[in-house]
Design a protein around this motif. Structure first.
Motif, PDB file in Angstrom:
ATOM      1  N   ALA A  77       0.834  -1.204   0.000  1.00  0.00           N
ATOM      2  CA  ALA A  77       0.000   0.000   0.000  1.00  0.00           C
ATOM      3  C   ALA A  77       0.866   1.249   0.000  1.00  0.00           C
ATOM      4  O   ALA A  77       0.591   2.217  -0.721  1.00  0.00           O
ATOM      5  N   PHE A  78       1.944   1.229   0.794  1.00  0.00           N
ATOM      6  CA  PHE A  78       2.836   2.389   0.834  1.00  0.00           C
ATOM      7  C   PHE A  78       3.496   2.619  -0.520  1.00  0.00           C
ATOM      8  O   PHE A  78       3.621   3.753  -0.983  1.00  0.00           O
ATOM      9  N   GLU A  79       3.939   1.530  -1.156  1.00  0.00           N
ATOM     10  CA  GLU A  79       4.678   1.658  -2.411  1.00  0.00           C
ATOM     11  C   GLU A  79       3.784   1.988  -3.590  1.00  0.00           C
ATOM     12  O   GLU A  79       4.222   2.643  -4.542  1.00  0.00           O
ATOM     13  N   THR A  80       2.537   1.552  -3.568  1.00  0.00           N
ATOM     14  CA  THR A  80       1.639   1.790  -4.695  1.00  0.00           C
ATOM     15  C   THR A  80       0.760   3.025  -4.506  1.00  0.00           C
ATOM     16  O   THR A  80       0.216   3.551  -5.473  1.00  0.00           O
ATOM     17  N   GLY A  81       0.585   3.446  -3.257  1.00  0.00           N
ATOM     18  CA  GLY A  81      -0.350   4.530  -2.982  1.00  0.00           C
ATOM     19  C   GLY A  81      -1.796   4.079  -2.997  1.00  0.00           C
ATOM     20  O   GLY A  81      -2.712   4.900  -2.981  1.00  0.00           O
ATOM     21  N   ILE A  82      -2.026   2.765  -3.004  1.00  0.00           N
ATOM     22  CA  ILE A  82      -3.388   2.215  -2.982  1.00  0.00           C
ATOM     23  C   ILE A  82      -3.729   1.853  -1.535  1.00  0.00           C
ATOM     24  O   ILE A  82      -3.198   0.892  -0.982  1.00  0.00           O
ATOM     25  N   HIS A  83      -4.605   2.645  -0.927  1.00  0.00           N
ATOM     26  CA  HIS A  83      -4.900   2.462   0.499  1.00  0.00           C
ATOM     27  C   HIS A  83      -6.341   2.031   0.761  1.00  0.00           C
ATOM     28  O   HIS A  83      -6.729   1.876   1.921  1.00  0.00           O
ATOM     29  N   ALA A  84      -7.127   1.822  -0.292  1.00  0.00           N
ATOM     30  CA  ALA A  84      -8.552   1.597  -0.120  1.00  0.00           C
ATOM     31  C   ALA A  84      -8.921   0.163   0.232  1.00  0.00           C
ATOM     32  O   ALA A  84     -10.072  -0.097   0.581  1.00  0.00           O
ATOM     33  N   THR A  85      -7.979  -0.771   0.128  1.00  0.00           N
ATOM     34  CA  THR A  85      -8.334  -2.179   0.331  1.00  0.00           C
ATOM     35  C   THR A  85      -7.773  -2.793   1.609  1.00  0.00           C
ATOM     36  O   THR A  85      -8.300  -3.811   2.079  1.00  0.00           O
ATOM     37  N   VAL A  86      -6.715  -2.227   2.180  1.00  0.00           N
ATOM     38  CA  VAL A  86      -6.105  -2.866   3.352  1.00  0.00           C
ATOM     39  C   VAL A  86      -7.035  -2.846   4.553  1.00  0.00           C
ATOM     40  O   VAL A  86      -6.923  -3.688   5.459  1.00  0.00           O
ATOM     41  N   GLY A  87      -7.977  -1.903   4.589  1.00  0.00           N
ATOM     42  CA  GLY A  87      -8.964  -1.910   5.667  1.00  0.00           C
ATOM     43  C   GLY A  87      -9.881  -3.113   5.589  1.00  0.00           C
ATOM     44  O   GLY A  87     -10.302  -3.655   6.616  1.00  0.00           O
ATOM     45  N   GLU A 118      -2.166  12.781   6.734  1.00  0.00           N
ATOM     46  CA  GLU A 118      -1.912  13.516   5.508  1.00  0.00           C
ATOM     47  C   GLU A 118      -2.609  12.883   4.311  1.00  0.00           C
ATOM     48  O   GLU A 118      -2.840  11.680   4.271  1.00  0.00           O
ATOM     49  N   GLY A 119      -2.945  13.735   3.377  1.00  0.00           N
ATOM     50  CA  GLY A 119      -3.327  13.318   2.033  1.00  0.00           C
ATOM     51  C   GLY A 119      -4.513  12.398   1.911  1.00  0.00           C
ATOM     52  O   GLY A 119      -4.632  11.679   0.922  1.00  0.00           O
ATOM     53  N   GLY A 120      -5.413  12.388   2.875  1.00  0.00           N
ATOM     54  CA  GLY A 120      -6.582  11.531   2.775  1.00  0.00           C
ATOM     55  C   GLY A 120      -6.293  10.059   2.957  1.00  0.00           C
ATOM     56  O   GLY A 120      -7.166   9.215   2.707  1.00  0.00           O
ATOM     57  N   ILE A 121      -5.067   9.719   3.387  1.00  0.00           N
ATOM     58  CA  ILE A 121      -4.712   8.306   3.538  1.00  0.00           C
ATOM     59  C   ILE A 121      -5.572   7.638   4.608  1.00  0.00           C
ATOM     60  O   ILE A 121      -6.137   6.560   4.391  1.00  0.00           O
ATOM     61  N   ALA A 122      -5.698   8.282   5.764  1.00  0.00           N
ATOM     62  CA  ALA A 122      -6.489   7.685   6.844  1.00  0.00           C
ATOM     63  C   ALA A 122      -7.936   7.506   6.413  1.00  0.00           C
ATOM     64  O   ALA A 122      -8.561   6.474   6.710  1.00  0.00           O
ATOM     65  N   GLU A 123      -8.472   8.494   5.697  1.00  0.00           N
ATOM     66  CA  GLU A 123      -9.855   8.384   5.238  1.00  0.00           C
ATOM     67  C   GLU A 123     -10.036   7.180   4.320  1.00  0.00           C
ATOM     68  O   GLU A 123     -11.024   6.445   4.425  1.00  0.00           O
ATOM     69  N   ALA A 124      -9.073   6.960   3.410  1.00  0.00           N
ATOM     70  CA  ALA A 124      -9.163   5.826   2.484  1.00  0.00           C
ATOM     71  C   ALA A 124      -9.087   4.502   3.235  1.00  0.00           C
ATOM     72  O   ALA A 124      -9.837   3.565   2.944  1.00  0.00           O
ATOM     73  N   VAL A 125      -8.177   4.419   4.198  1.00  0.00           N
ATOM     74  CA  VAL A 125      -8.030   3.187   4.969  1.00  0.00           C
ATOM     75  C   VAL A 125      -9.300   2.892   5.761  1.00  0.00           C
ATOM     76  O   VAL A 125      -9.813   1.759   5.759  1.00  0.00           O
ATOM     77  N   ILE A 126      -9.838   3.906   6.434  1.00  0.00           N
ATOM     78  CA  ILE A 126     -11.014   3.688   7.277  1.00  0.00           C
ATOM     79  C   ILE A 126     -12.251   3.428   6.423  1.00  0.00           C
ATOM     80  O   ILE A 126     -13.140   2.665   6.823  1.00  0.00           O
ATOM     81  N   ALA A 127     -12.300   4.010   5.228  1.00  0.00           N
ATOM     82  CA  ALA A 127     -13.390   3.670   4.309  1.00  0.00           C
ATOM     83  C   ALA A 127     -13.333   2.182   3.963  1.00  0.00           C
ATOM     84  O   ALA A 127     -14.370   1.513   3.850  1.00  0.00           O
ATOM     85  N   GLY A 128     -12.121   1.646   3.807  1.00  0.00           N
ATOM     86  CA  GLY A 128     -11.967   0.212   3.565  1.00  0.00           C
ATOM     87  C   GLY A 128     -12.408  -0.609   4.766  1.00  0.00           C
ATOM     88  O   GLY A 128     -13.030  -1.668   4.614  1.00  0.00           O
ATOM     89  N   ILE A 129     -12.096  -0.131   5.961  1.00  0.00           N
ATOM     90  CA  ILE A 129     -12.539  -0.825   7.172  1.00  0.00           C
ATOM     91  C   ILE A 129     -14.061  -0.860   7.224  1.00  0.00           C
ATOM     92  O   ILE A 129     -14.667  -1.900   7.521  1.00  0.00           O
TER      93      ILE A 129
END
Length: 341
Positions: A77-87, A118-129
Motif C-alpha cells: 500500500a505504501f509503495e503503490t499509494g493504494i490504500h482503499a483495500t487494506v482496511g 496527511e493526504g486523505g490516507i487515513a480516510e481511504a483506509v477507514i473507508a476500507g474498514i
C-alpha cells in the motif's frame, strides 16, 4: 533568553494536529453509521461502545473476540499509494477468525497509527474498514487514530483491528466430540494470498526485478493491484450453515497455510488428509512457486493456495452443504477427509 521569553509552543508545533484529527472523525462518522446493525447502542464519541446482545437475537450467547493486523502487505500500500483495500483485509483477518469458532462478527474497532495525518490516507483506509464491516455484517463502533510524530516514516502507518462476535452456546465450534474418521473436508475459495506470506512475496518480487506499477505476470492488472486484492469475508456465506447445525468444524486458512491451520479444528485423535490435486491453485500461487523456486510443502505451509476456509461435515451432509453454497454462488468442493491419527 530565559524560559519566560521563549516563544510559546503548541501541540501542533510538536507535530500533532488536533484539528486534523477532528476533521477525520467528522469524515468517518457517516462511514461508521452506515455499518450499524441490530444491537448497536449509541454512536461514536463515547469512551466505549455499547452493544445489546438480546437485541441482536441471542438467548444463551458466548462472546468470541479476536485481534489481528495486515502485516507486511501494508508495504505494498505504501509503495503503490493504494490504500482503499487494506482496511477490508484488517476486518477480514479478525472476522474470519471468530467465524471459525462459530461466532457471528458483531462489532469492530480499529487502531490506526501514523506519524502525520496527511493526504486523505487515513480516510481511504477507514473507508476500507467500513466496507469490510459491511461485507461481514458487523458494525464499526469506534477506534483510535494516533498521530505520533517521529514514530513512522512519511506516508507510513500501522493498523490493528479488534472484533467481538457471539455464538449461542450449542453452536460453538469446533464440535470435536462429534468429529469422526471419514468426515469430509470442504474447501471454500480464497481471493488470493489474502494477508499472509507477503514477506516472501515481496522478496520474490524484488529478486525478479519487478515494479508494482508494472503489469502483473498472472493477471490483467498491475502487479500492485493484483497483490492488493483484499481478503474474502466469509460470514454471510457460512453463518447459515453454522446455524443449520451441519458444520462440525471450520478452519480459517491464514499464516501457516492449510498445513498448519486445518489441524487446529481437529481433536488429537483425528488428522486432516487433504488431496492437493482436488482443486486448481490460483494463478498467483503458480507464479510465486515458479518465480521463487518454492517447494510444494513450503507453499502449502505459507499460503492458502486458493482455499480460504475449510469446513468439516458429516458425509451425509456433504451434498446439502455443497448445494447451499452453490445456490449462494459459491462453487465449493471436497478437498479431503478426516482420518484416525
Amino acid at each position: 533568553m530565559n524560559a519566560t521569553s521563549k516563544p510559546p509552543l503548541s501541540y501542533r508545533d510538536a507535530g500533532v494536529d488536533i484539528e486534523a484529527g477532528e476533521r477525520l472523525v467528522e469524515t468517518i462518522s457517516p462511514m461508521a453509521r452506515a455499518t450499524a446493525r441490530a444491537g448497536v447502542m449509541g454512536g461514536l464519541g463515547g469512551f466505549g461502545a455499547l452493544f445489546d446482545l438480546k437485541a441482536a437475537g441471542y438467548t444463551d450467547p458466548v462472546l468470541v473476540s479476536g485481534t489481528d493486523g495486515v502485516g507486511t502487505k501494508l508495504m505494498l500500500a505504501f509503495e503503490t499509494g493504494i490504500h482503499a483495500t487494506v482496511g477490508i483485509d484488517l476486518v477480514a483477518m479478525c472476522a474470519n477468525d471468530v467465524l471459525a469458532q462459530g461466532a457471528e462478527p458483531l462489532f469492530f474497532l480499529d487502531y490506526f497509527a501514523t506519524g502525520k495525518l496527511e493526504g486523505g490516507i487515513a480516510e481511504a483506509v477507514i473507508a476500507g474498514i467500513a466496507e469490510g464491516c459491511r461485507q461481514s455484517g458487523c458494525a464499526l463502533v469506534g477506534g483510535e487514530t494516533a498521530e505520533m510524530p517521529g514514530m513512522y516514516p512519511p506516508g507510513h502507518y500501522d493498523l490493528a483491528g479488534f472484533v467481538v462476535g457471539a455464538v449461542d452456546r450449542d453452536k460453538v465450534l469446533p464440535r470435536m466430540g462429534d468429529m469422526e474418521s471419514g468426515d469430509i473436508l470442504i474447501g471454500i475459495a480464497s481471493s488470493g494470498p489474502h494477508s499472509n506470506g507477503y514477506s516472501l512475496i515481496r522478496r520474490i518480487v524484488a529478486r525478479e526485478g519487478l515494479f508494482y506499477g508494472g503489469p502483473s505476470p498472472f493477471s490483467d492488472q498491475t502487479l500492485g493491484e493484483a497483490l492488493l486484492t483484499p481478503t474474502r469475508l466469509y460470514a454471510p456465506l457460512v453463518m447459515p450453515l453454522i446455524r443449520s447445525g451441519r458444520i462440525k468444524g471450520l478452519a480459517h486458512i491464514t499464516g501457516g497455510g492449510l498445513t498448519e491451520n486445518t489441524p487446529r479444528m481437529c481433536p488429537d485423535s483425528l488428522v486432516p488428509d487433504i488431496d492437493r490435486a482436488s482443486w486448481e491453485p490460483l494463478r498467483v500461487f503458480k507464479w510465486l512457486q515458479e518465480a521463487g523456486g518454492v517447494t510444494e510443502d513450503e507453499m502449502h505451509r505459507t499460503f492458502n493456495m486458493g482455499i480460504g476456509m475449510v469446513l468439516a461435515v458429516s458425509p451425509a451432509d456433504v451434498e446439502g452443504v455443497l448445494g447451499d453454497l452453490a445456490a449462494a454462488g459459491e462453487p465449493a468442493h471436497v478437498i479431503g477427509a478426516l482420518q484416525s491419527a
